[in-house]
Each structure stands twice: as structure tokens, then as C-alpha cells.
Motif scaffolding. Structure first.
Motif, PDB file in Angstrom:
ATOM      1  N   SER A  58      -1.297  -6.381  11.105  1.00 56.69           N
ATOM      2  CA  SER A  58      -2.616  -7.020  11.031  1.00 56.69           C
ATOM      3  C   SER A  58      -3.609  -6.131  10.294  1.00 56.69           C
ATOM      4  CB  SER A  58      -3.119  -7.341  12.444  1.00 56.69           C
ATOM      5  OG  SER A  58      -2.273  -8.281  13.071  1.00 56.69           O
ATOM      6  N   PHE A  59      -3.534  -4.826  10.518  1.00 54.98           N
ATOM      7  CA  PHE A  59      -4.393  -3.911   9.768  1.00 54.98           C
ATOM      8  C   PHE A  59      -4.050  -3.960   8.283  1.00 54.98           C
ATOM      9  CE2 PHE A  59      -5.982  -1.708  13.575  1.00 54.98           C
ATOM     10  CZ  PHE A  59      -7.267  -1.386  13.149  1.00 54.98           C
ATOM     11  N   PHE A  60      -2.764  -4.042   7.967  1.00 57.58           N
ATOM     12  CA  PHE A  60      -2.329  -4.118   6.579  1.00 57.58           C
ATOM     13  C   PHE A  60      -2.939  -5.353   5.906  1.00 57.58           C
ATOM     14  CE2 PHE A  60       1.612  -4.419   3.610  1.00 57.58           C
ATOM     15  CZ  PHE A  60       0.874  -3.851   2.583  1.00 57.58           C
ATOM     16  N   ILE A  61      -2.857  -6.500   6.580  1.00 61.62           N
ATOM     17  CA  ILE A  61      -3.432  -7.728   6.040  1.00 61.62           C
ATOM     18  C   ILE A  61      -4.957  -7.605   5.940  1.00 61.62           C
ATOM     19  CG2 ILE A  61      -3.731 -10.199   6.410  1.00 61.62           C
ATOM     20  CD1 ILE A  61      -0.883  -9.350   5.635  1.00 61.62           C
ATOM     21  N   TYR A  62      -5.566  -7.020   6.957  1.00 60.29           N
ATOM     22  CA  TYR A  62      -7.024  -6.833   6.977  1.00 60.29           C
ATOM     23  C   TYR A  62      -7.475  -6.026   5.758  1.00 60.29           C
ATOM     24  CZ  TYR A  62     -11.606  -5.199   8.630  1.00 60.29           C
ATOM     25  OH  TYR A  62     -12.947  -4.890   8.734  1.00 60.29           O
ATOM     26  N   PRO A  71     -12.017 -11.171  13.700  1.00 67.33           N
ATOM     27  CA  PRO A  71     -10.912 -11.610  12.833  1.00 67.33           C
ATOM     28  C   PRO A  71      -9.654 -10.755  12.996  1.00 67.33           C
ATOM     29  CG  PRO A  71     -12.979 -11.573  11.618  1.00 67.33           C
ATOM     30  CD  PRO A  71     -13.242 -10.892  12.919  1.00 67.33           C
ATOM     31  N   LEU A  72      -9.842  -9.440  13.130  1.00 70.32           N
ATOM     32  CA  LEU A  72      -8.681  -8.551  13.284  1.00 70.32           C
ATOM     33  C   LEU A  72      -7.935  -8.848  14.578  1.00 70.32           C
ATOM     34  CD1 LEU A  72      -7.033  -6.148  12.257  1.00 70.32           C
ATOM     35  CD2 LEU A  72      -8.673  -4.637  13.405  1.00 70.32           C
ATOM     36  N   LYS A 109     -20.656 -18.118   1.770  1.00 67.80           N
ATOM     37  CA  LYS A 109     -19.533 -18.952   1.337  1.00 67.80           C
ATOM     38  C   LYS A 109     -18.200 -18.212   1.309  1.00 67.80           C
ATOM     39  CE  LYS A 109     -21.971 -19.992  -2.310  1.00 67.80           C
ATOM     40  NZ  LYS A 109     -23.302 -19.614  -1.801  1.00 67.80           N
ATOM     41  N   SER A 110     -18.206 -16.945   0.950  1.00 74.61           N
ATOM     42  CA  SER A 110     -16.943 -16.242   0.762  1.00 74.61           C
ATOM     43  C   SER A 110     -16.242 -15.773   2.038  1.00 74.61           C
ATOM     44  CB  SER A 110     -17.144 -15.050  -0.178  1.00 74.61           C
ATOM     45  OG  SER A 110     -18.064 -14.124   0.366  1.00 74.61           O
ATOM     46  N   PRO A 111     -16.950 -15.330   3.101  1.00 80.67           N
ATOM     47  CA  PRO A 111     -16.241 -14.779   4.267  1.00 80.67           C
ATOM     48  C   PRO A 111     -15.206 -15.711   4.883  1.00 80.67           C
ATOM     49  CG  PRO A 111     -18.551 -14.197   4.394  1.00 80.67           C
ATOM     50  CD  PRO A 111     -18.415 -15.153   3.244  1.00 80.67           C
ATOM     51  N   ILE A 112     -15.517 -16.990   5.024  1.00 79.55           N
ATOM     52  CA  ILE A 112     -14.560 -17.895   5.646  1.00 79.55           C
ATOM     53  C   ILE A 112     -13.326 -18.082   4.766  1.00 79.55           C
ATOM     54  CG2 ILE A 112     -15.706 -19.945   4.701  1.00 79.55           C
ATOM     55  CD1 ILE A 112     -13.824 -19.597   8.068  1.00 79.55           C
ATOM     56  N   PHE A 113     -13.524 -18.083   3.451  1.00 83.52           N
ATOM     57  CA  PHE A 113     -12.378 -18.193   2.543  1.00 83.52           C
ATOM     58  C   PHE A 113     -11.475 -16.970   2.674  1.00 83.52           C
ATOM     59  CE2 PHE A 113     -14.988 -21.420   0.529  1.00 83.52           C
ATOM     60  CZ  PHE A 113     -14.050 -22.357   0.116  1.00 83.52           C
ATOM     61  N   PHE A 114     -12.086 -15.793   2.712  1.00 78.93           N
ATOM     62  CA  PHE A 114     -11.292 -14.572   2.831  1.00 78.93           C
ATOM     63  C   PHE A 114     -10.570 -14.506   4.172  1.00 78.93           C
ATOM     64  CE2 PHE A 114     -14.291 -12.931  -0.488  1.00 78.93           C
ATOM     65  CZ  PHE A 114     -13.324 -12.683  -1.449  1.00 78.93           C
ATOM     66  N   TYR A 115     -11.214 -14.985   5.224  1.00 77.27           N
ATOM     67  CA  TYR A 115     -10.550 -14.975   6.529  1.00 77.27           C
ATOM     68  C   TYR A 115      -9.336 -15.906   6.526  1.00 77.27           C
ATOM     69  CZ  TYR A 115      -9.510 -15.903  11.407  1.00 77.27           C
ATOM     70  OH  TYR A 115      -8.846 -16.055  12.596  1.00 77.27           O
ATOM     71  N   LEU A 116      -9.488 -17.093   5.979  1.00 77.79           N
ATOM     72  CA  LEU A 116      -8.373 -18.038   5.932  1.00 77.79           C
ATOM     73  C   LEU A 116      -7.246 -17.519   5.043  1.00 77.79           C
ATOM     74  CD1 LEU A 116     -10.304 -21.435   5.773  1.00 77.79           C
ATOM     75  CD2 LEU A 116      -9.212 -20.363   7.746  1.00 77.79           C
ATOM     76  N   ILE A 117      -7.603 -16.795   3.981  1.00 83.20           N
ATOM     77  CA  ILE A 117      -6.575 -16.187   3.130  1.00 83.20           C
ATOM     78  C   ILE A 117      -5.829 -15.103   3.912  1.00 83.20           C
ATOM     79  CG2 ILE A 117      -6.203 -14.733   1.094  1.00 83.20           C
ATOM     80  CD1 ILE A 117      -8.514 -16.267  -0.241  1.00 83.20           C
ATOM     81  N   LEU A 123      -1.567  -5.919  -1.490  1.00 80.82           N
ATOM     82  CA  LEU A 123      -2.849  -5.247  -1.686  1.00 80.82           C
ATOM     83  C   LEU A 123      -3.159  -5.011  -3.154  1.00 80.82           C
ATOM     84  CD1 LEU A 123      -5.338  -3.596  -0.833  1.00 80.82           C
ATOM     85  CD2 LEU A 123      -3.814  -1.650  -0.426  1.00 80.82           C
ATOM     86  N   ASN A 124      -2.228  -4.424  -3.894  1.00 74.94           N
ATOM     87  CA  ASN A 124      -2.490  -4.066  -5.284  1.00 74.94           C
ATOM     88  C   ASN A 124      -2.549  -5.269  -6.212  1.00 74.94           C
ATOM     89  OD1 ASN A 124      -2.585  -1.431  -4.483  1.00 74.94           O
ATOM     90  ND2 ASN A 124      -0.584  -0.846  -5.299  1.00 74.94           N
ATOM     91  N   SER A 125      -1.750  -6.282  -5.943  1.00 80.83           N
ATOM     92  CA  SER A 125      -1.798  -7.472  -6.809  1.00 80.83           C
ATOM     93  C   SER A 125      -3.111  -8.223  -6.614  1.00 80.83           C
ATOM     94  CB  SER A 125      -0.607  -8.393  -6.528  1.00 80.83           C
ATOM     95  OG  SER A 125      -0.686  -8.990  -5.249  1.00 80.83           O
TER      96      SER A 125
END
Length: 460
Positions: free
Chosen positions: A401-405, A188-189, A227-235, A32-34
Motif C-alpha cells: 500500500s505504501f508502494f502504491i501510495y 486513503p492509505l 478536481k485531481s485528488p479524487i482521480f488520483f485516489y481512484l487510480i 512509479l517510474n513509468s
């Protein structure tokens, strides 16, 4: 030259404190912080601030500044955030004796526990939520006047991609809460949670559910041509695989993913925005590069330039509507007000909405420099507490999953505004929903066990 020296010195200090607060700034061990350091601050904010301060940006937003002194005022303001934000986060860890490096390493090595894996009611509840989210996606499609991605596929050229996207967002004919909560946020969650269960149980039912949710998440993150939402989801999905132990990050993999992501992004610019000039991709102030290093931070300079000069401070009117409605005050979002003031022609044409930017801008629009100081302290403490809490929680599919979200969505929110850190209804509802499910199942298990004990005793 002075700006460059100050910029480099501040960067060194910021790296030191972020390293201490996060436990690792290695791209091979993202957290999260990095991600806040690399994405929210360094790439999206800090690089652009130097370019603007040096006066070499030639950027269309900064060209709208009416007071040139806000170039250096904005630069020093962002420098202060780069220093004090991680310093406060590290101070929180020191105060409670939290060793971020040790805790992060321990968390990544932890085995994942599967609560209620033998309880069929948990799967049934999860299945019900999954069906609800998929129905919400279908509802979103039905209530959208023109589905942008479909219009592009069939070659409908009546409206530009930008107009289609704005139309989809502003002329949505359904309930916004259903779309935003159950379709955009929940799907996604749920897909992340289903993936962990699919990997750890190897059960067909979880695999099929994951594939359905994954397809739904991809659709809801691409339908409006954003453009950004799909990238963030895949990340998010890649990070989950890392934390589950199914994937190991290496420099080679990161390089390949970076090239692949850049290629897809350029392709999206060509298809969606019709940009074909190669120079715009290579330039630092246009195309994808300009979008990364200037578009996100330039509105902060505009906020500083406008509020207290051309516009009065909002004095709390930009706070969450849930709070200010109690005082019969109408909410005014500074990002929309700045867009309306600086680019009225785009607003009138229906091709522009808001100018989201670093969280301190919205705080400044409401309370001036006091707002910036207060917001920096508050948000830094809040994020570090969230980070520490998740590293201390059991590593099960829901908490992980919440942590990743939040690892992805908190950095995104940092460059979106401040008020969402005061009260975010979507985050609150999601947390409340799953905490409620966990409590319900636990209480049901305890009551069942108690009833069986009573039955056993009565049989004696």
C-alpha cells in the motif's frame, strides 16, 4: 523546425533511459517510474514546453513573461531534465546491479504475505487508527466555514466555486496537521491496506472497515471541490487491484476508463467552474487539456523569467521550514511569491493561491541553475532508491500500500515543488507510524514467545 527536431530526439533518448530505469513503460504494467515519465514529465511538462518555445501557446500565464528569451531557455532546461533525470536513475540501477525489468516482473507475480493475520492486536491497532482518521474527517468538516461540495449541492450561489475552495483551504479553523495528516493523507492509505486484508482474508470485519475508509477517503478528496485528488485516489485503488492480482489491465479497459474519466472531468468543470463553451474543452490552451499540458509547466517559465531578473534568488529561504527555522529564517515558497508577483489581482480577490510547477523551478528560485542541476541529480537518485527498495521489500499489505501510495504521490510532488523531497513531514510521519507499529507488534510477539519458553522450562 529546429525545436521540433530537438524535442523528438530528446524524447527518444528519454524513453530509452526511462525504459531501462523502470523495467517497463507499458501502460498495461504501470509503475512509479513509468507514471513519472507519462504524467510528471511528458504530459504535464514536455508537450507544453514545445508549444511555448514555438510561441503558439497564447496562454494567459505565458503572456505575463517580461523576457521572451525565457521561452527557449525554459525549453532547453526542460529538455536537459528529460535526458539527465532518467539517465541518473538508470545509472543508480547499473551501479548496484539492479535489473529493473526482472525485479518488476517478479514483484508483480509475488504472492502477498499477511503478517500478524492471526494477531488480534494488529486489527485493534488498525481499527484505532481508522477511527482516528474518520474522526479527523469529521473534525475537518466541522472546522471548515463553508463546505464547498455541500454549498454546491444545496445551491448556495453567494460565492463562486473557486472562492469556496479558496475559503475552505485558507480559512480552515482547525489544526492543519490534524486535517493534512490524519484526514487527507492517512485515510486513503488505511483504505488501501484494509482492502488488501479484506481480499486476502475474506473476513467481514476487514470488509466493513474498508468500506468505511473508502467512503471517508472519497469524501475528504472531494469536499473542497478539488478536481485531481479524487482521480488520483481512484487510480491508486486501480493500481492496488492490479498488484494484488484482482484486476488485469487491457487496452480496452484503459480506453473505457479514459473516456469515463474525461466525461467526469468535463462534468466537474461544468458544475464547479461553470464552463459551458465546448470549444474550451477541445482547445489545447484552455479547459482540461490546457490544464494538463500548459498549466503545470507554464509557472516554470515564470520562475525562470522572474528570479535573477525581477526578483532576487531566495538562497535557501524556500527550503523546508523545519530546517531554516534553526537559523531563524522565515520560509518563502517561490510558488506563492510568483503568484503574488504575476497575478496580484487574483491573490487580492482570494481566488488564487500558489503556482506549483515542475520541481526544478523551486530549486532555481533558490539557487539558480546550480539548483536545477543539484535538484535533478538528488531527486533522480532518491526516487530510484525508493523504487528499488519497494521492489525488494516483502509484498505484504502495508509495504504494498505504501508502494502504491508513493507511486501516485511522488509523481504529483514532482510537479508541485522541490523542498518536499528534502523533508516531507507527512511522508515521514506516515512511515514512522507504521514502522513503529510493525516493530511494536514484532517485539511483543518475541517477548511473549520468550516468556512462554521460560514458563515451559520452569515447569520442567
Amino acid at each position: 523546425m529546429l525545436y521540433i527536431i530537438i524535442w523528438a530526439l530528446v524524447l527518444a533518448i528519454s524513453i530509452y533511459f526511462f525504459q531501462k530505469a523502470s523495467g517497463s513503460l507499458s501502460p498495461l504494467k504501470p509503475n512509479l517510474n513509468s507514471i513519472i515519465f507519462y504524467y510528471s514529465l511528458f504530459i504535464s511538462s514536455y508537450i507544453g514546453s514545445l508549444i511555448i518555445a514555438l510561441g503558439i501557446d497564447d496562454y494567459y500565464m505565458i503572456n505575463r513573461l517580461t523576457h521572451e528569451e525565457y521561452r527557449w531557455i525554459g525549453f532547453y532546461t526542460i529538455c536537459s531534465v528529460m535526458v539527465f533525470f532518467p539517465m541518473i536513475m538508470y545509472g543508480v540501477s547499473r551501479l548496484i546491479g539492479f535489473d529493473s525489468s526482472k525485479e518488476l516482473n517478479d514483484y508483480m507475480k509475488k504472492d502477498i504475505v499477511l503478517p500478524f493475520k492471526e494477531r488480534n492486536e494488529f486489527f485493534l491497532i488498525f481499527l484505532g487508527l481508522s477511527m482516528l482518521s474518520l474522526l479527523a474527517i469529521a473534525y475537518t468538516m466541522l472546522k471548515t466555514p463553508k463546505i464547498p461540495i455541500l454549498e454546491i449541492v444545496i445551491g448556495n450561489g453567494e460565492l463562486s466555486p473557486g472562492e469556496l475552495r479558496n475559503l475552505a483551504q485558507r480559512n480552515f479553523g482547525g489544526n492543519v496537521l490534524v486535517r493534512n495528516i490524519f484526514a487527507i493523507a492517512l485515510t486513503p492509505l488505511l483504505s488501501l491496506i484494509a482492502y488488501v486484508y479484506a481480499v486476502k482474508t475474506d473476513q467481514v470485519k476487514w470488509k466493513l472497515l474498508f468500506l468505511s475508509l473508502f467512503a471517508g477517503a472519497v469524501l475528504i478528496n472531494t469536499y473542497d471541490l478539488a478536481k485531481s485528488p479524487i482521480f488520483f485516489y481512484l487510480i491508486m485503488f486501480l493500481l492496488l487491484q492490479l498488484y494484488v492480482g484482482k484486476l488485469r489491465f487491457t487496452a480496452k479497459k484503459l480506453a473505457v476508463w479514459g473516456v469515463l474519466g474525461a466525461t467526469v472531468l468535463i462534468g466537474m468543470y461544468v458544475v464547479i467552474q461553470g464552463v459551458t463553451d465546448l470549444g474550451s474543452y477541445l482547445s489545447y490552451n484552455s479547459g482540461p487539456v490546457g490544464r494538463l499540458i500548459l498549466a503545470q509547466i507554464a509557472p516554470t517559465f515564470l520562475h525562470l523569467n522572474l528570479f535573477g531578473e525581477s526578483l532576487p534568488f531566495l538562497m535557501g529561504r524556500g527550503l523546508p521550514s523545519t530546517l531554516i527555522d534553526l537559523f531563524d529564517v522565515e520560509q518563502v515558497r517561490s510558488a506563492r511569491l510568483v503568484m503574488t508577483t504575476v497575478f496580484p489581482e487574483k491573490v487580492e480577490a482570494g481566488t488564487a493561491g500558489v503556482l506549483n510547477t515542475l520541481f526544478i523551478a523551486e530549486a532555481y528560485a533558490n539557487f539558480g541553475y546550480v539548483g536545477i542541476a543539484g535538484a535533478t541529480i538528488y531527486v533522480a537518485i532518491l526516487i530510484q532508491v525508493v523504487y528499488i527498495t519497494f521492489l525488494k521489500l516483502p509484498k505484504n499489505p502495508i509495504f504494498l500500500s505504501f508502494f502504491i501510495y508513493f507511486t501516485i504521490n511522488i509523481p504529483r510532488t514532482l510537479v508541485g515543488g522541490f523542498t518536499d523531497f528534502i523533508f516531507n513531514p507527512i511522508w515521514t510521519l506516515l512511515i514512522g507510524l507504521f514502522v513503529g507499529i510493525l516493530i511494536f507488534i514484532r517485539v511483543r510477539i518475541d517477548l511473549t514467545a520468550h516468556w512462554l519458553r521460560l514458563k515451559s522450562r520452569s515447569g520442567l
